[in-house]
Design a protein around this motif. Structure first.
Motif, PDB file in Angstrom:
ATOM      1  N   LEU A   1      42.689  50.416  51.385  1.00 16.28           N
ATOM      2  CA  LEU A   1      43.738  51.091  50.621  1.00 16.28           C
ATOM      3  C   LEU A   1      44.493  50.115  49.724  1.00 16.28           C
ATOM      4  N   MET A   2      44.851  48.948  50.262  1.00 16.53           N
ATOM      5  CA  MET A   2      45.599  47.977  49.463  1.00 16.53           C
ATOM      6  C   MET A   2      44.752  47.449  48.314  1.00 16.53           C
ATOM      7  N   LYS A   3      43.455  47.295  48.530  1.00 15.49           N
ATOM      8  CA  LYS A   3      42.582  46.865  47.433  1.00 15.49           C
ATOM      9  C   LYS A   3      42.568  47.918  46.332  1.00 15.49           C
ATOM     10  N   ALA A   4      42.451  49.190  46.728  1.00 12.91           N
ATOM     11  CA  ALA A   4      42.439  50.265  45.730  1.00 12.91           C
ATOM     12  C   ALA A   4      43.778  50.373  45.012  1.00 12.91           C
ATOM     13  N   ILE A   5      44.880  50.224  45.762  1.00 18.60           N
ATOM     14  CA  ILE A   5      46.209  50.322  45.150  1.00 18.60           C
ATOM     15  C   ILE A   5      46.439  49.177  44.173  1.00 18.60           C
TER      16      ILE A   5
ATOM     17  N   LEU B   1      47.262  54.412  25.785  1.00 13.49           N
ATOM     18  CA  LEU B   1      46.300  54.879  26.784  1.00 13.49           C
ATOM     19  C   LEU B   1      46.921  54.803  28.181  1.00 13.49           C
ATOM     20  N   GLN B   2      46.919  55.893  28.937  1.00 15.90           N
ATOM     21  CA  GLN B   2      47.483  55.946  30.273  1.00 15.90           C
ATOM     22  C   GLN B   2      46.434  56.444  31.260  1.00 15.90           C
ATOM     23  N   ALA B   3      46.468  55.840  32.478  1.00 16.41           N
ATOM     24  CA  ALA B   3      45.480  56.218  33.500  1.00 16.41           C
ATOM     25  C   ALA B   3      45.789  57.556  34.129  1.00 16.41           C
ATOM     26  N   GLN B   4      47.066  57.967  34.159  1.00 14.38           N
ATOM     27  CA  GLN B   4      47.481  59.242  34.737  1.00 14.38           C
ATOM     28  C   GLN B   4      47.061  59.362  36.224  1.00 14.38           C
ATOM     29  N   LYS B   5      47.200  58.209  36.952  1.00 14.56           N
ATOM     30  CA  LYS B   5      46.786  58.199  38.364  1.00 14.56           C
ATOM     31  C   LYS B   5      47.984  57.990  39.294  1.00 14.56           C
ATOM     32  N   HIS B   6      49.182  58.265  38.818  1.00 14.15           N
ATOM     33  CA  HIS B   6      50.368  58.026  39.629  1.00 14.15           C
ATOM     34  C   HIS B   6      50.343  58.844  40.920  1.00 14.15           C
ATOM     35  N   ALA B   7      49.961  60.095  40.832  1.00 14.16           N
ATOM     36  CA  ALA B   7      49.936  60.950  42.023  1.00 14.16           C
ATOM     37  C   ALA B   7      48.923  60.446  43.041  1.00 14.16           C
ATOM     38  N   ASP B   8      47.738  60.038  42.543  1.00 18.13           N
ATOM     39  CA  ASP B   8      46.715  59.539  43.467  1.00 18.13           C
ATOM     40  C   ASP B   8      47.164  58.242  44.134  1.00 18.13           C
TER      41      ASP B   8
ATOM     42  N   THR C   1      50.202  57.348  44.710  1.00 13.43           N
ATOM     43  CA  THR C   1      51.280  57.673  45.646  1.00 13.43           C
ATOM     44  C   THR C   1      50.709  58.117  46.988  1.00 13.43           C
ATOM     45  N   VAL C   2      49.653  58.923  46.960  1.00 11.26           N
ATOM     46  CA  VAL C   2      49.004  59.346  48.206  1.00 11.26           C
ATOM     47  C   VAL C   2      48.467  58.138  48.970  1.00 11.26           C
ATOM     48  N   ALA C   3      47.814  57.216  48.271  1.00 15.71           N
ATOM     49  CA  ALA C   3      47.275  56.018  48.920  1.00 15.71           C
ATOM     50  C   ALA C   3      48.389  55.143  49.473  1.00 15.71           C
ATOM     51  N   MET C   4      49.492  55.024  48.715  1.00 14.39           N
ATOM     52  CA  MET C   4      50.600  54.192  49.170  1.00 14.39           C
ATOM     53  C   MET C   4      51.262  54.772  50.415  1.00 14.39           C
ATOM     54  N   ASN C   5      51.420  56.080  50.477  1.00 14.39           N
ATOM     55  CA  ASN C   5      51.993  56.718  51.662  1.00 14.39           C
ATOM     56  C   ASN C   5      51.110  56.499  52.892  1.00 14.39           C
ATOM     57  N   ALA C   6      49.812  56.608  52.707  1.00 18.91           N
ATOM     58  CA  ALA C   6      48.891  56.361  53.820  1.00 18.91           C
ATOM     59  C   ALA C   6      48.962  54.908  54.276  1.00 18.91           C
TER      60      ALA C   6
END
Length: 523
Positions: free
Chosen positions: A273-277, A321-328, A330-335
């Motif tokens: 998770l931390m690698k992905a974040i 250009l924006q990735a628009q991945k804030h919601a995704d 956030t889910v990973a960070m909460n986990a």
């Protein structure tokens, strides 16, 4: 296996060890990779860098707590005890028990001074980290000098079904120049040796074998099939220099399991998770301007414009250009936060003990901390029997052979561990006493003295603090005798005061009459 070379036995036993070694390397990757290096490592090996520090912080924190519990800096972690029959016999002699306790206390202090002088805490801290991550490690206490630590990748062992050590072989590389003359003669001329690899790295492999033979442990060293002269040694079963330690004791297995092995799922998940974040955050933080190629705004003007510059163009033709991945993310960070919280509890981190609230009482923190410490009670029991007790026996035997300790009678005086699991229970007793009298305090001291046996209370509190209360607290007979002596002294003082007051008020005629009466009675 007595007739086989150490290298051959090592090769045979390493087959069973490899499963535990692979698991230890996986555990080290998500905690501290250098604790169990990869196969074929050298001084130039580039180690993996974890994406999170929870594993390394947890290992260091738990190892530090265990070190303070197993080797407390302000008190001995053991006490020399006399068997019950001898203690009863000594108690009949006036001052006999006190003299024995005083002599044993001097021996205890001498052993603790030895621990400090040889710098034992540093290798023991390394031992505890190895146990937490790899589950297995060996502490070697030679005849003289500092102790040494053998990682799981540098030794093999064999145990009986109940876990008693039967055979242990350590493997290490030693520079040829560091060998003694006798050892060099065993190998022959260095330039004429056929092993070209040995010539290039200029080192030889030294095997140390430590095995059980009936009721003794024996040790010898071997270099390339040759037994090293003068390396032999024999010890009693409870005084050997090799302490092959395990985190967990499982019947029928030669090696133990590690603490990290029980939480490797959370650690591996947190690592992913931390690698992905981190990678997602880095991609989201990248800023790229996009200009409409069919518009009037020129890309060169945007790229070369200074801050605050004025350029011709249409703002609608320029975007970011924006990735628009804030919601995704956030889910990973909460986990990741939930997993971090669970691991913080598992590794006894202080941040996990205190809940997130405006008011957190000290009693709440003490309760949660006690619950976490109790979870390691089984570890304390294993380490007290496989580490602390053999360590004391080994140090005392070493100091006795060096004429720095007197030889104690066998079977009469034995060391007993007073830290770890036993101290953990006594610490909880002390907390309960403090809580009880904190509640009863408003009632006043007179009520407490009326309803409690103060002498017994003092003894229990001293025991919970790890203090030997034998002879320290007065017995009821001593207290009764002191009260009687105080009453007699008070009566004598009262009589003296009365006689003094009568003498002050006496007239000469009264004195003369009393003298005449005394003369008449003497006649």
């Amino acid at each position: 296996m007595h007739g086989t070379s150490c290298a051959g036995i090592y090769q045979q036993l390493s087959v069973d060890r490899n499963t535990y070694l692979d698991r230890a390397r996986d555990a080290a990757l998500v905690t501290i990779p250098t604790l169990v290096p990869p196969e074929g490592h050298s001084s130039s090996t580039k180690y993996y860098t974890p994406y999170q520090s929870v594993g390394s912080r947890g290992v260091n924190n738990l190892a530090a707590k265990l070190l303070l519990s197993l080797l407390p800096p302000n008190a001995p972690f053991f006490r020399l005890q006399v068997d019950d029959f001898t203690a009863q016999k000594l108690s009949q002699d006036e001052g006999g028990r006190a003299k024995i306790d005083e002599g044993l206390n001097r021996i205890e202090r001498a052993v603790m001074n030895e621990i400090e002088s040889i710098g034992l805490r540093s290798p023991v801290f390394e031992v505890l980290k190895q146990l937490i991550v790899a589950g297995n490690v060996t502490l070697y206490l030679p005849k003289e000098g500092r102790p040494r630590v053998f990682r799981l990748d540098s030794y093999v062992c064999r145990r009986d079904p109940v876990g008693n050590l039967l055979d242990w072989i350590g493997k290490e590389e030693v520079a040829f120049e560091a060998l003694s003359d006798e050892e060099k003669e065993l190998l022959g001329d260095r330039e004429n040796r056929e092993d070209e690899g040995k010539k290039r790295d200029n080192s030889v492999t030294v095997y140390t074998r430590y095995y059980r033979d009936d009721d003794k442990f024996k040790l010898y060293q071997e270099i390339e099939g040759h037994k090293v002269p003068g390396s032999e040694g024999t010890w009693d079963l409870d005084k050997g220099p090799i302490l092959a330690l395990r985190w967990t004791s499982i019947d029928g297995e030669d090696y133990g399991r590690s603490y990290v092995d029980e939480y490797i799922g959370d650690l591996a998940s947190l690592e992913g998770l931390m690698k992905a974040i981190l990678e997602g955050s880095a991609a989201s933080a990248k800023m790229i301007w996009m200009v409409n190629p069919n518009g009037t705004t020129r890309m060169r003007d945007i790229a070369n414009a200074a801050n605050g510059a004025v350029v011709p163009g249409n703002a609608a033709e320029v975007t970011v250009l924006q990735a628009q991945k804030h919601a995704d993310l956030t889910v990973a960070m909460n986990a990741a936060d939930k997993i971090t919280e669970r691991l913080a509890f598992a590794f006894l981190m202080n941040t996990a003990i205190q809940r997130q609230a405006e008011r957190v009482t000290a009693e709440e923190i003490r309760f949660v901390a006690g619950e976490l410490e109790d979870a390691l009670g089984g570890v304390y029991s294993i380490l007290s029997q496989e580490f602390q007790l053999p360590l004391v026996n080994r140090l005392m035997d070493r100091m006795t052979k060096q004429k720095r300790l007197p030889k104690l009678p066998k079977g009469i005086i034995k060391p007993a561990i007073v830290t770890g699991l036993e101290a953990l229970g006594r610490g909880h007793d002390l907390t309960k006493y403090q809580t009880l009298f904190g509640v009863l305090g408003p009632l006043g001291g007179e009520v407490i003295l009326q309803h409690f046996n103060i002498s017994d209370l003092i003894t229990r509190v001293g025991t919970s603090l790890g203090i030997d209360m034998n002879g320290l607290v007065k017995t009821p007979e001593q207290m009764q005798q002191e009260r009687e002596q105080a009453m007699q002294a008070q009566q004598q003082q009262l009589m003296a005061d009365t006689a003094g007051r009568m003498a002050e008020r006496a007239t000469p005629e009264m004195v003369k009459g009393i003298a005449q009466q005394m003369q008449g009675s003497n006649g």
